[in-house]
Design a protein around this motif. Structure first.
Motif, short mmCIF file in Angstrom:
data_model
loop_
_atom_site.label_atom_id
_atom_site.label_comp_id
_atom_site.label_asym_id
_atom_site.label_seq_id
_atom_site.Cartn_x
_atom_site.Cartn_y
_atom_site.Cartn_z
N SER A 441 9.65 -0.08 36.09
CA SER A 441 9.55 1.18 36.40
C SER A 441 9.14 2.07 34.86
CB SER A 441 10.68 2.07 37.22
OG SER A 441 11.84 2.03 36.50
N TRP A 442 9.97 1.60 34.07
CA TRP A 442 9.65 2.21 32.55
C TRP A 442 8.07 1.97 32.15
CZ3 TRP A 442 8.10 -1.42 29.08
CH2 TRP A 442 8.55 -2.85 29.54
N TYR A 443 7.65 0.94 32.63
CA TYR A 443 6.19 0.72 32.15
C TYR A 443 5.44 1.60 33.11
CZ TYR A 443 1.78 -2.11 31.31
OH TYR A 443 0.74 -2.46 31.15
N ASP A 445 5.92 4.37 34.38
CA ASP A 445 6.10 5.80 33.84
C ASP A 445 4.78 6.11 32.91
OD1 ASP A 445 8.18 6.42 35.51
OD2 ASP A 445 9.55 6.71 33.67
N THR A 446 4.28 5.17 32.27
CA THR A 446 3.29 5.57 31.34
C THR A 446 1.93 6.01 32.36
OG1 THR A 446 2.27 3.28 31.46
CG2 THR A 446 3.85 4.15 29.55
N ARG A 448 2.48 7.35 35.20
CA ARG A 448 2.73 8.34 35.97
C ARG A 448 2.72 9.89 35.35
NH1 ARG A 448 7.58 4.78 37.63
NH2 ARG A 448 7.09 3.82 39.65
N PHE A 449 2.87 9.78 34.07
CA PHE A 449 3.08 10.95 33.14
C PHE A 449 1.92 10.85 32.07
CE2 PHE A 449 7.66 9.71 34.43
CZ PHE A 449 7.65 10.72 35.53
N THR A 451 -1.36 9.50 32.13
CA THR A 451 -1.77 8.21 31.99
C THR A 451 -3.42 8.46 31.01
OG1 THR A 451 -2.59 6.13 32.98
CG2 THR A 451 -3.09 7.82 34.02
#
Length: 489
Positions: A441-443, A445-446, A448-449, A451
């Motif tokens: 999910s950390w990956y 996130d890029t 999601r926010f 991109t």
RNA sequence: UCCUCCUUAGCUCAGUUGGUUAGAGCACAUCACUGUUAAUGAUGGGGUCCUCCGUUCAAGUCGGAGAGGGGGAGCCA
């Protein structure tokens, strides 16, 4: 003027500097290791600053026999003397010794390096001493120069050098088998109720490994700094026994926001040419030495096995010509239409969808184009999850925006791609490949926010050094090679 | 991991159809010589023929297994 620090022995002059125009009559202090001692008078001294030796003249009768006895191959010396024009033929200047001090003896009977040719295999087993040979002197000065040039290239372009972790809990990259990092005991490791090893009790509270790539973390950096690069060690626990694989190797991985696949190729090509140019300009004598060494080696080969191109010629050819750029589909067509294929000389089948085999890559690079080739648009099925799906592909012929750079004699030297920045497509691809979304999910996130289209590649540093030095075995371009069943030093 | 080749002096290598005491160059030691360029000349020391098992009157040499190394392939950078 740069700030000059004084050497611990004061005023020591490096041999490279001494040989580049120190006027005769100058009194100098030189230190180094004896390469040969000829005629009880002439010492060839080397300090690693260059392959060229300085000839020290210890005039007969002026020095104690007991001291001269200790001037053996490998011994270290401090000489104070005067730079004079040489009376001999092999050098223009030499140092006439006033004092000669043995800093460290070297038992001539036990020192393994002799003033003669040694095989690379023998020297590989004496890796701690092989730096003292001309070949490895040149190789490792070039390794240094190329490492420096890597930083200079990216620094000039405003890239941020990002240190990605060496220990990682991410195992989704799929680049290969990983080395487990743990402080749990091998015997009697704690188990959970399923009978598996309980990594919650491990040092990090979870299973961890040595990194196989800094790319995923690199993408996080690129989503803030626009352009970053990593340059560090990576580890693969593959049982690979070849002349171009190591278990521990160094990789350079730039990652750029607002780049598409074309920008990515342009950067990679410029990067490779920059490194070669840097070496040609700053390490000309090392390249010339390796060039001559290779030419000598070629003479031993039967005519049909010779490359016909010197090292310097090869490097200049690469720097002065554009890399050939073809799609995977075009590559397959070239292979299918080749005489080589028609004569059934390929061992592996050629058809759309296969992963290109070494023999196919070598044919394209060494026979067909005779220069570096960039292949793009590989079938999605044979490439990693993070590569951007090309739009408008025929069903069953989906391709991704991947690119591999193939170099003569080395094969794949760069692998890269435009990354999939569309969250829905990325998730769909990860699901199809059974990669757990929650772990990543950390990956995600890029995506999601904020991109953005972005791209990057990895360049195997040792393979680059192989290309620039002409060394055929990757174990000879890293100081201490780690390969299956081999971890000396 | 698979295929293939190799392993004899410190190094590089020769060793015939299986046959007495396994050779050469370099390195090393001693002596000679002294403007050499991997100096040269003479003399000398130096061997678990990778290991084990087998075939044979006899094995460095033939066969099998193992170890180490090279090259190629796969995986990749």
């Amino acid at each position: 003027m740069p700030f000059e620090i004084s050497n611990m022995f004061n005023d020591r002059i490096k041999i490279k500097q001494l040989l580049s125009g120190t006027p005769t009559g100058t009194e100098v202090v030189v230190m180094g290791w004896v390469r040969t001692f000829r005629n009880n008078q002439f010492i060839a001294l080397n300090d690693g600053s260059t392959n060229a030796n300085i000839q020290i003249v210890a005039t007969l009768g002026e020095f104690d026999e007991a001291i001269l006895k200790r001037v053996t191959t490998g011994a270290s010396l401090k000489i104070v003397g005067t730079v004079v024009e040489s009376l001999g033929k092999g050098q223009s200047v030499e140092v006439k010794a006033k004092t000669l001090e043995i800093l460290g003896d070297s038992d001539a009977e036990k020192f393994p390096l002799q003033p003669k040719k040694h095989s690379l295999e023998f020297l590989r087993e004496k890796a701690h001493l092989r730096f003292r040979t001309n070949t490895f002197g040149s190789v490792f000065r070039l390794r240094h120069a190329l490492a420096f040039a890597v930083h200079q290239f990216y620094n000039e372009r405003g890239f941020v050098y990002l240190h990605t972790p060496i220990i990682t809990s991410s195992d989704a990259e799929g680049a290969g088998e990983m080395f487990r990092v743990t402080t749990l005991p091998l015997e009697g490791a704690p188990k959970n109720d399923k009978g598996e090893i309980d990594y919650t009790q491990d040092f990090f509270g979870k299973g961890t490994n040595l990194t196989v790539s800094g790319q995923l973390e690199g993408e996080l950096g690129a989503m803030a700094f626009s352009e970053i690069y990593t340059f560090g060690p990576t580890f693969r626990a593959e049982n690979s026994n070849t002349t171009r694989h190591l278990a521990e190797f160094w990789m350079i991985e730039p990652e750029m926001a607002f780049y598409d696949i074309e920008d990515n190729m342009n950067l990679a090509e410029a990067f490779i040419k920059y490194l070669i140019n840097y070496a040609l300009k700053n390490n000309a004598d090392d390249i010339d030495f390796l060039d001559a060494r290779l030419a000598e080696e070629e003479k031993q080969l039967p005519t049909e096995k010779r490359s016909g191109l010197g090292l310097r010629e090869k490097l200049e050819l690469v720097v002065n010509n554009n890399f050939e750029r073809i799609t995977y589909t075009e590559a397959i067509d070239i292979l299918l239409n080749s005489n080589h294929y028609k004569k059934k000389k390929f061992q592996y089948e050629v058809k759309w969808g296969i992963d290109l085999q070494s023999e196919h890559e070598r044919y394209l690079v060494e026979q067909h184009f005779k220069k570096p080739v960039i292949v793009t648009g590989y079938p999605a099925a044979i490439k990693a999850f993070y590569m951007r799906m090309n739009d408008g592909c025929a069903p069953g012929k989906e391709t991704v925006a991947a690119m591999d750079i193939l170099a003569p004699g080395i094969g794949e030297i760069v692998g890269g791609s435009q990354r999939e920045e569309r969250l829905d497509k990325l998730e769909a691809r990860m699901n199809a490949m059974h990669i757990p979304l929650e772990d990543m999910s950390w990956y995600l996130d890029t995506r999601r926010f904020g991109t953005v289209p972005h791209a990057g590649f990895g360049l195997g540093f040792e393979r680059m050094i192989q290309f620039v030095t002409g060394m055929t075995n990757i174990r000879d371009v890293i100081p201490f090679a780690r390969t299956p069943k081999n971890c000396e030093y």
